[in-house]
Design a protein around this motif. Sequence first.
Motif, PDB file in Angstrom:
ATOM      1  N   LEU A  18      -8.104 -10.011  -3.378  1.00 11.61           N
ATOM      2  CA  LEU A  18      -9.088  -9.190  -2.677  1.00 11.61           C
ATOM      3  C   LEU A  18      -8.765  -9.040  -1.203  1.00 11.61           C
ATOM      4  O   LEU A  18      -9.243  -8.137  -0.541  1.00 11.61           O
ATOM      5  CB  LEU A  18     -10.490  -9.762  -2.868  1.00 11.61           C
ATOM      6  CG  LEU A  18     -10.984  -9.772  -4.328  1.00 11.61           C
ATOM      7  CD1 LEU A  18     -12.356 -10.395  -4.433  1.00 11.61           C
ATOM      8  CD2 LEU A  18     -11.003  -8.361  -4.906  1.00 11.61           C
ATOM      9  N   ASP A  19      -7.962  -9.950  -0.655  1.00 13.07           N
ATOM     10  CA  ASP A  19      -7.528  -9.769   0.730  1.00 13.07           C
ATOM     11  C   ASP A  19      -6.106 -10.312   0.828  1.00 13.07           C
ATOM     12  O   ASP A  19      -5.319 -10.094  -0.052  1.00 13.07           O
ATOM     13  CB  ASP A  19      -8.504 -10.441   1.699  1.00 13.07           C
ATOM     14  CG  ASP A  19      -8.957 -11.798   1.161  1.00 13.07           C
ATOM     15  OD1 ASP A  19      -8.148 -12.477   0.482  1.00 13.07           O
ATOM     16  OD2 ASP A  19     -10.110 -12.167   1.402  1.00 13.07           O
ATOM     17  N   HIS A  23       1.961  -1.774  -5.658  1.00 15.04           N
ATOM     18  CA  HIS A  23       0.675  -1.599  -4.986  1.00 15.04           C
ATOM     19  C   HIS A  23      -0.512  -1.802  -5.928  1.00 15.04           C
ATOM     20  O   HIS A  23      -1.623  -1.358  -5.644  1.00 15.04           O
ATOM     21  CB  HIS A  23       0.648  -0.249  -4.258  1.00 15.04           C
ATOM     22  CG  HIS A  23       1.780  -0.149  -3.271  1.00 15.04           C
ATOM     23  ND1 HIS A  23       1.780  -0.827  -2.077  1.00 15.04           N
ATOM     24  CD2 HIS A  23       2.992   0.438  -3.369  1.00 15.04           C
ATOM     25  CE1 HIS A  23       2.938  -0.606  -1.451  1.00 15.04           C
ATOM     26  NE2 HIS A  23       3.683   0.157  -2.213  1.00 15.04           N
ATOM     27  N   MET A  24      -0.264  -2.522  -7.021  1.00 19.74           N
ATOM     28  CA  MET A  24      -1.390  -3.125  -7.742  1.00 19.74           C
ATOM     29  C   MET A  24      -2.053  -4.106  -6.798  1.00 19.74           C
ATOM     30  O   MET A  24      -1.379  -4.840  -6.050  1.00 19.74           O
ATOM     31  CB  MET A  24      -0.875  -3.940  -8.938  1.00 19.74           C
ATOM     32  CG  MET A  24      -0.513  -3.137 -10.140  1.00 19.74           C
ATOM     33  SD  MET A  24      -0.254  -4.240 -11.571  1.00 19.74           S
ATOM     34  CE  MET A  24       1.166  -5.195 -11.010  1.00 19.74           C
ATOM     35  N   LYS A  25      -3.387  -4.178  -6.875  1.00 22.29           N
ATOM     36  CA  LYS A  25      -4.126  -5.139  -6.061  1.00 22.29           C
ATOM     37  C   LYS A  25      -4.246  -6.447  -6.848  1.00 22.29           C
ATOM     38  O   LYS A  25      -4.892  -6.476  -7.899  1.00 22.29           O
ATOM     39  CB  LYS A  25      -5.520  -4.601  -5.726  1.00 22.29           C
ATOM     40  CG  LYS A  25      -5.500  -3.294  -4.948  1.00 22.29           C
ATOM     41  CD  LYS A  25      -4.879  -3.468  -3.573  1.00 22.29           C
ATOM     42  CE  LYS A  25      -4.959  -2.171  -2.766  1.00 22.29           C
ATOM     43  NZ  LYS A  25      -4.326  -2.297  -1.434  1.00 22.29           N
ATOM     44  N   LYS A  39      -2.174  -1.888   3.645  1.00 24.70           N
ATOM     45  CA  LYS A  39      -3.394  -2.439   3.047  1.00 24.70           C
ATOM     46  C   LYS A  39      -3.158  -3.869   2.566  1.00 24.70           C
ATOM     47  O   LYS A  39      -2.029  -4.255   2.305  1.00 24.70           O
ATOM     48  CB  LYS A  39      -3.831  -1.573   1.865  1.00 24.70           C
ATOM     49  CG  LYS A  39      -3.924  -0.100   2.191  1.00 24.70           C
ATOM     50  CD  LYS A  39      -4.891   0.173   3.325  1.00 24.70           C
ATOM     51  CE  LYS A  39      -4.837   1.630   3.753  1.00 24.70           C
ATOM     52  NZ  LYS A  39      -5.625   1.865   4.966  1.00 24.70           N
ATOM     53  N   ALA A  40      -4.244  -4.597   2.410  1.00 24.86           N
ATOM     54  CA  ALA A  40      -4.150  -5.979   1.957  1.00 24.86           C
ATOM     55  C   ALA A  40      -4.266  -6.067   0.442  1.00 24.86           C
ATOM     56  O   ALA A  40      -4.804  -5.168  -0.201  1.00 24.86           O
ATOM     57  CB  ALA A  40      -5.241  -6.822   2.601  1.00 24.86           C
ATOM     58  N   GLY A  41      -3.745  -7.164  -0.120  1.00 20.94           N
ATOM     59  CA  GLY A  41      -3.987  -7.475  -1.520  1.00 20.94           C
ATOM     60  C   GLY A  41      -2.971  -6.930  -2.492  1.00 20.94           C
ATOM     61  O   GLY A  41      -3.081  -7.169  -3.696  1.00 20.94           O
TER      62      GLY A  41
END
Lengths: 311, 311
Positions: free
Chosen positions: A162-163, A157-159, A171-173
């Motif tokens: 940005l989308d 769940h590192m981003k 969640k996105a990214g």
Amino acid sequence: VDLGGTRLRAVRIDHEGHVLQHRSVATAATAGPEAVISQIVALVEQVMDGVSRADIEGIGVGSPGPLDPFKGVVLRAPNLHGWVDVPLRAMLQERTGLPVLLNNDGNVAALGEWHLGSGRGCRDFIYVGVGTGIGGGIIVSGRLLLGRKGMAGEVGHMKVQLDGPVCSCGKAGCWEALASGVALARFAQEALRAGRPSSLHDRAATQPVTAGDIFAAAAEGDALALDLLQQEGTYLGRGLVSLLHLFSPDRIALGGGVAQGMAWLEPHIRSVIETQAMPPFRDVPVEYAHLGDRVGVIGAATLLLTPMGDQ
Amino acid sequence: VDLGGTRLRAVRIDHEGHVLQHRSVATAATAGPEAVISQIVALVEQVMDGVSRADIEGIGVGSPGPLDPFKGVVLRAPNLHGWVDVPLRAMLQERTGLPVLLNNDGNVAALGEWHLGSGRGCRDFIYVGVGTGIGGGIIVSGRLLLGRKGMAGEVGHMKVQLDGPVCSCGKAGCWEALASGVALARFAQEALRAGRPSSLHDRAATQPVTAGDIFAAAAEGDALALDLLQQEGTYLGRGLVSLLHLFSPDRIALGGGVAQGMAWLEPHIRSVIETQAMPPFRDVPVEYAHLGDRVGVIGAATLLLTPMGDQ
């Protein structure tokens, strides 16, 4: 003990990691915590068969998260009916009379590889499991990174953008939404639906395409499969670059179903690291994990080898 | 000692963090290492004036990286002429007869905030300095995260998108390239060139727009400034979400020039965390750092308070 949503496994190992006994059963996933805990106790008795209880150091359990490793409580296990706030450590200790340690599946896999596999001898080591999702665990200065409430190490769940596609977390990214096995299969389906020619169409006609199908097609030179694995390796590499810059580990190991295609992924991963990581971070080995699909259950046993003094 | 490219500072502090003496000079940045080291020795003698040498525990030095904190060697200091592989620790120890510890500016700032500022009492703590670039340091289980060769904690070079503006490191997609003070000023210039009405045009006519100008304009209700700070807070929040998921810290502190606009940034940072972080990670305080622009030099002194036993 590896408590999985479909399979429950137990091994007895020695300090060198030799598997002396191995048993597994289908998890009674719909029967509630008491039934599953009875299954665990029965498996533990089987793998201890013929051994004096005094020679057993204890029981390590790997479980899907979220859980509290300090208190030994499974907070929620999405694939197991009725598992909410189950004090698994206390219940197993009472039923077996043995010390019990609990941690999540990503962390125990990292401990297993660190003690007995690809991370042996490292002071700083990261294990990334790329399967349905992306999980893992992080060893910092010879200790498992736990953080507040024992929740650290959620590498999936590192981003990384940005989308983009929505992750299992909603969640996105997230890295997981781009580079997990589910993401790889989704990209394959999208390409097939868009009409790209590929031997994967035959497979897709009858059942969902898997990472294994894509590896098999790549082995036969299928252009779509090779493109998909280039993209997968590139996405994996991007997240690994962040991990290199943050943790500067001695080594990173990749396990899980998608990592079985390491032969195809490795050149693309390496290319991203060579071009995107800062120079002093580029020479870190990124390897295929050693313990294969036994990493979960062997890793759980290695909880007993891990000092937890700072908890 | 805070060895900066333009300013060289030294303080004498006690164990409670009280600053007992403070001196600074312009760094002789073009004169080579020997000249700068003589400046450091002179400053150290000044802040020790009137104190018995026996009462001084040692000298902590924060320096721009990359450096090797284990060997005490500055590998390269881009803003200091001739600084390549300078054995700063050994040279200062010889010249002063005192123990010397060296680390990079991000790490010493994190140590300062952890020992004496916003991170006091935390077991797991992250400091992020948002100025020209993005640097920082990470405390894991009460120890500074160092990694292989002491290079860990390069938070500014997490990859937060797949492409985008090129970073100071030469690569695209870094957090620093989107959320540093330089990035904020660049977005402002772009918006002004694109003709967006703003009170910032007056300022931009004579000199480059700074983060401080944008805060001032925001305070007067300038719509462009408020938009820029919303974007800045959003970009900051995205990187912070990754740090929350990876480290699960007790607290995160933001320092540096851009963090001086915390009043405008905080609601946007908080909004990203509330919507993008997984629920158990959302309640971590993200605060403005306490030590202000003295964080570097006070932090350097706190190297003496930090156990380095695992090096």
